[in-house]
Design an enzyme around this catalytic site. Structure first.
Site, mmCIF file in Angstrom:
data_model
loop_
_atom_site.group_PDB
_atom_site.id
_atom_site.type_symbol
_atom_site.label_atom_id
_atom_site.label_comp_id
_atom_site.label_asym_id
_atom_site.label_seq_id
_atom_site.Cartn_x
_atom_site.Cartn_y
_atom_site.Cartn_z
ATOM 1 N N GLU A 82 -42.343 27.787 -43.892
ATOM 2 C CA GLU A 82 -42.351 29.252 -43.995
ATOM 3 C C GLU A 82 -42.880 29.654 -45.357
ATOM 4 O O GLU A 82 -42.414 29.161 -46.379
ATOM 5 C CB GLU A 82 -40.938 29.803 -43.795
ATOM 6 C CG GLU A 82 -40.820 31.318 -43.902
ATOM 7 C CD GLU A 82 -41.698 32.037 -42.897
ATOM 8 O OE1 GLU A 82 -42.642 32.723 -43.356
ATOM 9 O OE2 GLU A 82 -41.457 31.903 -41.688
ATOM 10 N N ASP A 146 -46.965 35.836 -35.516
ATOM 11 C CA ASP A 146 -47.683 37.106 -35.594
ATOM 12 C C ASP A 146 -48.755 37.113 -34.503
ATOM 13 O O ASP A 146 -49.613 36.230 -34.459
ATOM 14 C CB ASP A 146 -48.336 37.248 -36.973
ATOM 15 C CG ASP A 146 -48.811 38.667 -37.242
ATOM 16 O OD1 ASP A 146 -49.292 39.327 -36.292
ATOM 17 O OD2 ASP A 146 -48.711 39.117 -38.397
ATOM 18 N N LYS A 150 -55.065 42.954 -32.516
ATOM 19 C CA LYS A 150 -56.403 43.565 -32.530
ATOM 20 C C LYS A 150 -57.488 42.499 -32.344
ATOM 21 O O LYS A 150 -57.395 41.413 -32.906
ATOM 22 C CB LYS A 150 -56.618 44.316 -33.846
ATOM 23 C CG LYS A 150 -55.696 45.508 -34.010
ATOM 24 C CD LYS A 150 -55.967 46.250 -35.311
ATOM 25 C CE LYS A 150 -55.041 47.455 -35.444
ATOM 26 N NZ LYS A 150 -55.255 48.184 -36.728
#
Length: 242
Positions: A82, A146, A150
């Site tokens: 992370e 994520d 788009k």
């Protein structure tokens, strides 16, 4: 020094101000379980306990899943990756129980009910791939990444041919890649991209197999938020077949 060959990273590395206790954990405790350039990827040496399998969680967020599953499965070693420092700090809090400055001491250690079976890499996993031997991991988790919905950002999605090539290499034959998402665009992207990758086979036999949580599941904070907001997560499981 800036590495011209390093992959470009998109996303946050730090959010709101990290409080004193968590800052202490990042500065002093993290190094005890941190993967660095000197770390040797050998199953019998990587962890402080003997483990029968090694699992990798990419992008563990606030650490809820990693903390929970590593507590439940003490005979498995977990490597958590992370870049978001607030998330790393929260995982360290879950592992040590240190939540405020009053409980800070130089002798901070993992909670007594936990095994020493977690190691953390607090940077981009793509920088780590080169250090990992072939077939090292038994399972890889990619939970609620994520979605970059788009179209112009589609090349930022983690599930892509380059990353799948590395995941296939570091997974043993028969190893599992588990992907969870609540985003409709990412669902379609995973199905299409994984179908085109011949190194993996989808294990689902029925509709319910990918609509319900796996038996050993530990719910994430993001998952709870998604469900509360009316989004239904799906759970893809792929087996490495070569």
């Amino acid at each position: 020094m800036f590495d011209m060959n390093a992959p470009k990273f998109f996303g946050r590395r730090k959010g709101r101000t990290i409080r004193k206790a968590k800052s202490f954990l990042l500065e002093h405790f993290l190094k005890r379980i941190q993967i660095t350039e000197q770390t040797v990827f050998e199953k019998d040496k990587l962890f402080g306990v003997s483990v029968k399998e090694v699992h990798l969680e990419i992008g563990f967020g606030d650490g809820a899943h990693l903390a929970g599953i590593s507590l439940n499965k003490k005979d498995i070693g977990f490597v958590g990756v992370e870049v978001f420092q607030n998330g790393v700090a929260h995982l360290l809090t879950l592992m040590t129980g240190v939540k405020d400055a009053e409980h800070i001491t130089d002798e901070v250690s993992i909670l007594p009910e936990r095994a020493d079976n977690v190691r953390i890499y607090d940077d981009d996993v793509r920088l780590l791939f080169a250090k990992i031997p072939d077939g090292f991991f038994d399972k890889v988790y990619l939970l609620f990444p994520d979605p970059w919905p788009k179209k112009r950002h589609a090349d930022r999605r983690f599930i892509n041919p380059d990353n799948l090539k590395e995941l296939s290499r570091i997974l043993k034959t028969g190893g599992i890649l588990q992907i969870a998402t609540d985003h409709p665009i990412y669902k379609r992207h995973v199905l299409r991209t994984m179908h085109e990758c011949k190194d993996f086979v989808w294990t689902a036999k029925t509709f319910e197999d990918w609509r319900k949580e796996p038996e050993d599941w530990v719910e994430t904070k993001y998952q709870q938020k998604a469900i509360k907001e009316g989004r239904k997560p799906v759970f893809f499981e792929y087996k490495k077949c070569v």
